[in-house]
Design an enzyme around this catalytic site. Sequence first.
Site, PDB file in Angstrom:
ATOM      1  N   GLY A   7      14.089   3.635  14.755  1.00  0.00           N
ATOM      2  CA  GLY A   7      12.812   3.016  14.800  1.00  0.00           C
ATOM      3  C   GLY A   7      11.543   4.384  14.106  1.00  0.00           C
ATOM      4  O   GLY A   7      12.278   4.951  13.434  1.00  0.00           O
ATOM      5  N   GLN A  55       4.533   6.700   8.908  1.00  0.00           N
ATOM      6  CA  GLN A  55       5.594   7.723   8.714  1.00  0.00           C
ATOM      7  C   GLN A  55       5.962   7.445   7.311  1.00  0.00           C
ATOM      8  O   GLN A  55       6.850   7.998   6.955  1.00  0.00           O
ATOM      9  CB  GLN A  55       6.760   7.297   9.159  1.00  0.00           C
ATOM     10  CG  GLN A  55       6.511   7.899  10.946  1.00  0.00           C
ATOM     11  CD  GLN A  55       7.896   7.485  12.121  1.00  0.00           C
ATOM     12  OE1 GLN A  55       8.404   6.753  12.157  1.00  0.00           O
ATOM     13  NE2 GLN A  55       8.058   8.629  11.819  1.00  0.00           N
ATOM     14  N   CYS A  81      12.419  13.228  16.336  1.00  0.00           N
ATOM     15  CA  CYS A  81      11.286  11.815  15.012  1.00  0.00           C
ATOM     16  C   CYS A  81      11.326  12.109  14.360  1.00  0.00           C
ATOM     17  O   CYS A  81      11.593  13.303  13.728  1.00  0.00           O
ATOM     18  CB  CYS A  81       9.694  11.933  15.515  1.00  0.00           C
ATOM     19  SG  CYS A  81       9.333  10.985  14.412  1.00  0.00           S
ATOM     20  N   LEU A  82      11.634  11.397  12.816  1.00  0.00           N
ATOM     21  CA  LEU A  82      12.020  11.455  11.652  1.00  0.00           C
ATOM     22  C   LEU A  82      11.213  12.345  10.839  1.00  0.00           C
ATOM     23  O   LEU A  82      11.297  12.398   9.809  1.00  0.00           O
ATOM     24  CB  LEU A  82      12.200   9.941  10.861  1.00  0.00           C
ATOM     25  CG  LEU A  82      13.791   9.248  10.881  1.00  0.00           C
ATOM     26  CD1 LEU A  82      13.797   7.883  10.822  1.00  0.00           C
ATOM     27  CD2 LEU A  82      15.146   9.973  11.156  1.00  0.00           C
ATOM     28  N   HIS A 126       7.277   5.324  21.635  1.00  0.00           N
ATOM     29  CA  HIS A 126       7.348   6.403  20.963  1.00  0.00           C
ATOM     30  C   HIS A 126       6.481   5.970  19.586  1.00  0.00           C
ATOM     31  O   HIS A 126       5.504   6.275  18.568  1.00  0.00           O
ATOM     32  CB  HIS A 126       8.988   7.033  20.631  1.00  0.00           C
ATOM     33  CG  HIS A 126       9.420   8.031  19.907  1.00  0.00           C
ATOM     34  ND1 HIS A 126       9.461   9.670  19.603  1.00  0.00           N
ATOM     35  CD2 HIS A 126       8.317   7.972  17.943  1.00  0.00           C
ATOM     36  CE1 HIS A 126       9.330   9.654  18.430  1.00  0.00           C
ATOM     37  NE2 HIS A 126       8.761   9.380  17.507  1.00  0.00           N
ATOM     38  N   GLU A 127       7.251   4.765  19.319  1.00  0.00           N
ATOM     39  CA  GLU A 127       6.439   4.198  17.158  1.00  0.00           C
ATOM     40  C   GLU A 127       5.153   3.810  17.847  1.00  0.00           C
ATOM     41  O   GLU A 127       4.534   3.695  16.798  1.00  0.00           O
ATOM     42  CB  GLU A 127       7.499   3.033  17.700  1.00  0.00           C
ATOM     43  CG  GLU A 127       8.809   3.097  16.965  1.00  0.00           C
ATOM     44  CD  GLU A 127       9.247   4.503  16.415  1.00  0.00           C
ATOM     45  OE1 GLU A 127       7.830   4.668  14.992  1.00  0.00           O
ATOM     46  OE2 GLU A 127      10.355   4.938  16.529  1.00  0.00           O
ATOM     47  N   HIS A 162       2.833   6.344  17.282  1.00  0.00           N
ATOM     48  CA  HIS A 162       2.728   6.830  15.726  1.00  0.00           C
ATOM     49  C   HIS A 162       1.286   6.208  14.886  1.00  0.00           C
ATOM     50  O   HIS A 162       0.862   6.427  14.117  1.00  0.00           O
ATOM     51  CB  HIS A 162       3.768   6.355  14.938  1.00  0.00           C
ATOM     52  CG  HIS A 162       4.673   7.345  15.208  1.00  0.00           C
ATOM     53  ND1 HIS A 162       4.081   8.919  14.193  1.00  0.00           N
ATOM     54  CD2 HIS A 162       6.520   7.265  15.647  1.00  0.00           C
ATOM     55  CE1 HIS A 162       5.538   8.969  14.273  1.00  0.00           C
ATOM     56  NE2 HIS A 162       6.156   8.588  14.863  1.00  0.00           N
TER      57      HIS A 162
HETATM   58 ZN    ZN Z   1       8.519   9.537  15.605  1.00  0.00          ZN
END
Ligand code: ZN
Length: 178
Positions: free
Chosen positions: A46, A51, A95-96, A137-138, A141
Amino acid sequence: MSLIEIIKYGTPSLQERSVPVEEINNEIRQLAADMGESMYTNKGVGLAAPQVARNIRLFVLDTEQVTHDRRNLQVFINPEILDESVEDGPYTEGCLSIPNIEGEVFRPLRVKVRAFNEHGEEFVLEADDLLARVIQHEYDHLDGVLFIDRMSKERRALLAGQLNALRRETEASLAAAK
Ligand code: ZN
């Protein structure tokens, strides 16, 4: 298709609340496609617009691309969590934007979400398992909330050194780019 850069922990905008998408147009569709490319390239499941330094309420995900050969990118624009299960459970998240750091997070096991896709069509989705996890999670963000904010105090304390190092590294590269 260009590969957009994923910003890292320590970038202030990553922890700010994002604003709704005003119009679902070609620019937004291109952004979603580009985010998908970045997500697949970085082997994520995701990716949220903050991000990639866009503070708008949009994220993409694909929980079925573990082998990366079957792509089914799902785009969520202006999502709203309508309902969530009382029952929650743990899962080790990453997380990226926070590379090489993982931690266990408790979240509701099931959620019901409403959003618009990249064609401007509204949909309602009831999700469980990994999909429910990634949606939450997304979605976080979009409110500037990171999974590390939801870890136990003990786990966060254990990772404090690594997190501070990453924050300093990001701040240094931001300063150098100015
Ligand atoms: Zn993340």
